[in-house]
Write a protein that holds these residues in place. Sequence first.
Motif, PDB file in Angstrom:
ATOM      1  N   TRP A 140      18.366  26.498  -7.217  1.00  0.00           N
ATOM      2  CA  TRP A 140      17.580  25.914  -8.306  1.00  0.00           C
ATOM      3  C   TRP A 140      16.914  24.637  -7.794  1.00  0.00           C
ATOM      4  O   TRP A 140      17.410  23.986  -6.871  1.00  0.00           O
ATOM      5  CB  TRP A 140      18.499  25.528  -9.467  1.00  0.00           C
ATOM      6  CG  TRP A 140      19.102  26.628 -10.258  1.00  0.00           C
ATOM      7  CD1 TRP A 140      19.455  27.866  -9.814  1.00  0.00           C
ATOM      8  CD2 TRP A 140      19.483  26.561 -11.636  1.00  0.00           C
ATOM      9  NE1 TRP A 140      20.027  28.591 -10.817  1.00  0.00           N
ATOM     10  CE2 TRP A 140      20.061  27.812 -11.956  1.00  0.00           C
ATOM     11  CE3 TRP A 140      19.395  25.601 -12.623  1.00  0.00           C
ATOM     12  CZ2 TRP A 140      20.547  28.099 -13.220  1.00  0.00           C
ATOM     13  CZ3 TRP A 140      19.888  25.876 -13.895  1.00  0.00           C
ATOM     14  CH2 TRP A 140      20.445  27.115 -14.193  1.00  0.00           C
ATOM     15  N   TYR A 143       5.217  31.218 -11.928  1.00  0.00           N
ATOM     16  CA  TYR A 143       6.602  31.652 -12.141  1.00  0.00           C
ATOM     17  C   TYR A 143       7.430  31.202 -10.945  1.00  0.00           C
ATOM     18  O   TYR A 143       7.015  31.381  -9.793  1.00  0.00           O
ATOM     19  CB  TYR A 143       6.708  33.166 -12.277  1.00  0.00           C
ATOM     20  CG  TYR A 143       6.270  33.713 -13.614  1.00  0.00           C
ATOM     21  CD1 TYR A 143       7.182  33.897 -14.648  1.00  0.00           C
ATOM     22  CD2 TYR A 143       4.940  34.053 -13.837  1.00  0.00           C
ATOM     23  CE1 TYR A 143       6.786  34.407 -15.880  1.00  0.00           C
ATOM     24  CE2 TYR A 143       4.533  34.558 -15.063  1.00  0.00           C
ATOM     25  CZ  TYR A 143       5.460  34.739 -16.082  1.00  0.00           C
ATOM     26  OH  TYR A 143       5.053  35.242 -17.291  1.00  0.00           O
ATOM     27  N   PHE A 169      11.362  31.694  -9.550  1.00  0.00           N
ATOM     28  CA  PHE A 169      12.646  32.369  -9.741  1.00  0.00           C
ATOM     29  C   PHE A 169      13.674  31.828  -8.749  1.00  0.00           C
ATOM     30  O   PHE A 169      13.366  31.569  -7.588  1.00  0.00           O
ATOM     31  CB  PHE A 169      12.499  33.881  -9.548  1.00  0.00           C
ATOM     32  CG  PHE A 169      11.638  34.545 -10.575  1.00  0.00           C
ATOM     33  CD1 PHE A 169      10.301  34.822 -10.319  1.00  0.00           C
ATOM     34  CD2 PHE A 169      12.149  34.883 -11.816  1.00  0.00           C
ATOM     35  CE1 PHE A 169       9.499  35.425 -11.275  1.00  0.00           C
ATOM     36  CE2 PHE A 169      11.362  35.501 -12.781  1.00  0.00           C
ATOM     37  CZ  PHE A 169      10.027  35.767 -12.510  1.00  0.00           C
ATOM     38  N   TYR A 181      22.025  32.541 -16.357  1.00  0.00           N
ATOM     39  CA  TYR A 181      20.647  32.842 -16.745  1.00  0.00           C
ATOM     40  C   TYR A 181      20.101  31.634 -17.513  1.00  0.00           C
ATOM     41  O   TYR A 181      20.723  31.116 -18.438  1.00  0.00           O
ATOM     42  CB  TYR A 181      20.586  34.078 -17.637  1.00  0.00           C
ATOM     43  CG  TYR A 181      19.231  34.292 -18.280  1.00  0.00           C
ATOM     44  CD1 TYR A 181      19.040  34.084 -19.649  1.00  0.00           C
ATOM     45  CD2 TYR A 181      18.130  34.661 -17.507  1.00  0.00           C
ATOM     46  CE1 TYR A 181      17.793  34.262 -20.235  1.00  0.00           C
ATOM     47  CE2 TYR A 181      16.884  34.838 -18.083  1.00  0.00           C
ATOM     48  CZ  TYR A 181      16.722  34.625 -19.437  1.00  0.00           C
ATOM     49  OH  TYR A 181      15.481  34.798 -20.005  1.00  0.00           O
ATOM     50  N   TYR A 182      18.916  31.195 -17.084  1.00  0.00           N
ATOM     51  CA  TYR A 182      18.288  30.055 -17.747  1.00  0.00           C
ATOM     52  C   TYR A 182      16.773  30.221 -17.646  1.00  0.00           C
ATOM     53  O   TYR A 182      16.210  30.253 -16.559  1.00  0.00           O
ATOM     54  CB  TYR A 182      18.707  28.748 -17.072  1.00  0.00           C
ATOM     55  CG  TYR A 182      17.991  27.507 -17.566  1.00  0.00           C
ATOM     56  CD1 TYR A 182      17.381  26.633 -16.672  1.00  0.00           C
ATOM     57  CD2 TYR A 182      17.931  27.191 -18.925  1.00  0.00           C
ATOM     58  CE1 TYR A 182      16.728  25.473 -17.099  1.00  0.00           C
ATOM     59  CE2 TYR A 182      17.289  26.039 -19.370  1.00  0.00           C
ATOM     60  CZ  TYR A 182      16.694  25.195 -18.463  1.00  0.00           C
ATOM     61  OH  TYR A 182      16.065  24.060 -18.891  1.00  0.00           O
ATOM     62  N   GLU A 183      16.132  30.326 -18.823  1.00  0.00           N
ATOM     63  CA  GLU A 183      14.679  30.384 -18.862  1.00  0.00           C
ATOM     64  C   GLU A 183      14.185  29.076 -19.456  1.00  0.00           C
ATOM     65  O   GLU A 183      14.312  28.838 -20.664  1.00  0.00           O
ATOM     66  CB  GLU A 183      14.178  31.571 -19.681  1.00  0.00           C
ATOM     67  CG  GLU A 183      12.663  31.703 -19.659  1.00  0.00           C
ATOM     68  CD  GLU A 183      12.162  33.026 -20.234  1.00  0.00           C
ATOM     69  OE1 GLU A 183      10.928  33.231 -20.230  1.00  0.00           O
ATOM     70  OE2 GLU A 183      12.993  33.838 -20.689  1.00  0.00           O
ATOM     71  N   ARG A 184      13.661  28.248 -18.597  1.00  0.00           N
ATOM     72  CA  ARG A 184      13.204  26.935 -19.024  1.00  0.00           C
ATOM     73  C   ARG A 184      11.902  27.059 -19.808  1.00  0.00           C
ATOM     74  O   ARG A 184      11.095  27.951 -19.573  1.00  0.00           O
ATOM     75  CB  ARG A 184      12.964  26.033 -17.796  1.00  0.00           C
ATOM     76  CG  ARG A 184      12.698  24.578 -18.142  1.00  0.00           C
ATOM     77  CD  ARG A 184      11.975  23.869 -17.014  1.00  0.00           C
ATOM     78  NE  ARG A 184      11.856  22.439 -17.271  1.00  0.00           N
ATOM     79  CZ  ARG A 184      10.955  21.887 -18.065  1.00  0.00           C
ATOM     80  NH1 ARG A 184      10.057  22.656 -18.706  1.00  0.00           N
ATOM     81  NH2 ARG A 184      10.910  20.574 -18.236  1.00  0.00           N
ATOM     82  N   ARG A 211       6.562  28.298 -15.185  1.00  0.00           N
ATOM     83  CA  ARG A 211       7.764  28.789 -15.866  1.00  0.00           C
ATOM     84  C   ARG A 211       8.875  28.964 -14.843  1.00  0.00           C
ATOM     85  O   ARG A 211       8.680  29.637 -13.832  1.00  0.00           O
ATOM     86  CB  ARG A 211       7.479  30.121 -16.572  1.00  0.00           C
ATOM     87  CG  ARG A 211       6.546  29.995 -17.773  1.00  0.00           C
ATOM     88  CD  ARG A 211       6.175  31.348 -18.349  1.00  0.00           C
ATOM     89  NE  ARG A 211       5.529  31.233 -19.646  1.00  0.00           N
ATOM     90  CZ  ARG A 211       4.226  30.994 -19.818  1.00  0.00           C
ATOM     91  NH1 ARG A 211       3.437  30.856 -18.747  1.00  0.00           N
ATOM     92  NH2 ARG A 211       3.714  30.892 -21.030  1.00  0.00           N
ATOM     93  N   ILE A 258      12.646  30.428 -14.115  1.00  0.00           N
ATOM     94  CA  ILE A 258      13.653  31.382 -14.602  1.00  0.00           C
ATOM     95  C   ILE A 258      14.756  31.517 -13.563  1.00  0.00           C
ATOM     96  O   ILE A 258      14.486  31.893 -12.407  1.00  0.00           O
ATOM     97  CB  ILE A 258      13.054  32.776 -14.893  1.00  0.00           C
ATOM     98  CG1 ILE A 258      12.006  32.699 -16.010  1.00  0.00           C
ATOM     99  CG2 ILE A 258      14.143  33.759 -15.297  1.00  0.00           C
ATOM    100  CD1 ILE A 258      10.594  32.744 -15.535  1.00  0.00           C
ATOM    101  N   LEU A 287      18.289  33.477 -12.640  1.00  0.00           N
ATOM    102  CA  LEU A 287      18.891  34.764 -12.982  1.00  0.00           C
ATOM    103  C   LEU A 287      20.336  34.848 -12.504  1.00  0.00           C
ATOM    104  O   LEU A 287      20.699  34.281 -11.473  1.00  0.00           O
ATOM    105  CB  LEU A 287      18.063  35.897 -12.381  1.00  0.00           C
ATOM    106  CG  LEU A 287      16.638  36.002 -12.960  1.00  0.00           C
ATOM    107  CD1 LEU A 287      15.747  36.841 -12.073  1.00  0.00           C
ATOM    108  CD2 LEU A 287      16.682  36.553 -14.381  1.00  0.00           C
ATOM    109  N   LYS A 300      21.885  37.841 -18.158  1.00  0.00           N
ATOM    110  CA  LYS A 300      20.673  38.523 -17.695  1.00  0.00           C
ATOM    111  C   LYS A 300      20.459  38.302 -16.199  1.00  0.00           C
ATOM    112  O   LYS A 300      20.398  37.164 -15.726  1.00  0.00           O
ATOM    113  CB  LYS A 300      19.464  38.010 -18.481  1.00  0.00           C
ATOM    114  CG  LYS A 300      18.175  38.796 -18.244  1.00  0.00           C
ATOM    115  CD  LYS A 300      17.112  38.372 -19.249  1.00  0.00           C
ATOM    116  CE  LYS A 300      15.840  39.190 -19.091  1.00  0.00           C
ATOM    117  NZ  LYS A 300      14.846  38.865 -20.123  1.00  0.00           N
ATOM    118  N   TYR A 354      14.650  40.504 -14.722  1.00  0.00           N
ATOM    119  CA  TYR A 354      13.601  39.941 -15.574  1.00  0.00           C
ATOM    120  C   TYR A 354      12.299  40.697 -15.329  1.00  0.00           C
ATOM    121  O   TYR A 354      11.818  40.771 -14.208  1.00  0.00           O
ATOM    122  CB  TYR A 354      13.419  38.452 -15.237  1.00  0.00           C
ATOM    123  CG  TYR A 354      12.480  37.689 -16.123  1.00  0.00           C
ATOM    124  CD1 TYR A 354      11.113  37.638 -15.850  1.00  0.00           C
ATOM    125  CD2 TYR A 354      12.942  36.996 -17.237  1.00  0.00           C
ATOM    126  CE1 TYR A 354      10.242  36.913 -16.663  1.00  0.00           C
ATOM    127  CE2 TYR A 354      12.086  36.258 -18.046  1.00  0.00           C
ATOM    128  CZ  TYR A 354      10.744  36.235 -17.757  1.00  0.00           C
ATOM    129  OH  TYR A 354       9.891  35.512 -18.556  1.00  0.00           O
TER     130      TYR A 354
END
Length: 533
Positions: free
Chosen positions: A151, A186, A188, A195-198, A216, A218, A220, A230, A233
């Motif tokens: 991350w 995007y 990833f 799982y984190y979708e900011r 964005r 994301i 996973l 999740k 994606y």
Amino acid sequence: RRLACGDVEGRLEALFRRVRAIQGKSGHFDMLLCVGNFFGATSEAEWAEYRTGAKKAPIPTYVLGANDQQTVSYFPDVSGCELAENITYLGRRGLYSGTSGLQIAYLSGTESQDEPAPDYSFSAKDVSELKTSLLANPNFKGVDILLTSPWPRDVGTFANSAGEIDTKKCGSKLVSDLAASLKPRYHFAALEKAYYERLPYRNHTVLQETPQHVSRFIALADVGNTSKKKYLYAFSITPMSLMDPAELVKQPQDVTENPYQKSRKEAQKTKARLCAEEEPACQFFFDLNKHQGKKRPSDGKETGNSQPKQAKKPSQPTGPCWFCLASPDVEKHLVVSIGMHCYLALAKGGLLPDHILILPIGHYQSVVDLSSEVVEEVTKYKSALKEFFRSKGKRYVLFERNYRSQHLQLQVIPVPLDHCTPEDIKESFIAQAQEQQIELVEIPEHSDITQVVQPGTPYFYVELDTGEKLFHRIRGRFPLHFGRAVLASPALLALPQQADWRRCAAGRAAEEEAAQARAFRRDFQPFDFSLRD
């Protein structure tokens, strides 16, 4: 339409079963992008079935490299390679450009403070080189997708909660810096089993800068996790280059401020500096062997009264390049001859010990992009290699694949004169092309390839040392090892076990490669015009 996946950790059957189910329900997807740990401690049994071809991934799958020492051995080539049918390792770092125009930046491994970084890590130098190669383009606006395993540090700033993950302590500062600079639409990542979708974030300062697209992030989870978090994606994306500018910069209602404010300001300064700097000359020379002959000086000045031509400046690579002679990643022990504009090197994992590459010193993607000076020297090298191989009772077959490659590589492979006639070679290429529904056509012997294809068009091209040529315009997918596989077939060299270059490269020490290069250099010396000019 794309799919992105978190840590697979060797659970290939679970992953591909889920992919098949999604495609059965929702229709076809173009590719699967895997971040995090693709292999795990117990991967070997399932992986063997895919590696040997007993099973095949249901969708073109692109993966990042190792994140620990235990899985390094699964990735034989740091510059990227095909691991199994439909499964491709992207490489340590770089930019993948699809035929649709989609641009995917990638960085394999975890952050390291060591320099050089271990095989399963990246360093500040790796990130800097990737950024510089892209930001040097004054028209750079960002990439469509960024793939990293860790991350980015502080990604949760100004955003919705990341749950149990503390984004101020988790992740990599270098990845934050990279994301701030590359502005992916995007991004990833994985490794945290979450799982984190900011919420989407801006890449510009409101009322101070021209609006730009949003990003964005994301993260996973791992495949098959018991918490049912999740890990897969699905998303649709139109390449940035094909979008209407007004549509591209539309801001969603839930957009937030950029979480990497400090890194973003530093990135803006870097881009401004790079765009202002004048590009240095792209001529690089080093002495292969002081006893082999007098080499040209690096400042481009010739001895005597001859006046060198002014070379057209080559383009800049869109990512780290493993074949530009100035790159620190070039395996220079394989280089056997250097001219003014091109050089020769033994192929890594060559089909034969005298499998040679003709490569431009500067960065050119294909033959049709070459300047006249470079074309002239390529022709001289082809003539020298023809004379050299004929002296050994061989003829060469040359081919180029301008598809999923960023630096021109002319593969030159010798075959015996006594049982490989030009007709045999052409028939083998055409027959195997037909079997794979590839339209391979013969083009006039004295025509120039620039007459049949425009720069930027993917193609595959074969040339015999008699001047006969075969050509295929690539419009969809194309087997990466097609040229090599045809030459390795029973009808020609009868080396089917060596059709996959990875089998030839595996276990070969640099010392052994260097010895082969010295032997070729010695034998080729009487034919090497670069030592005489």
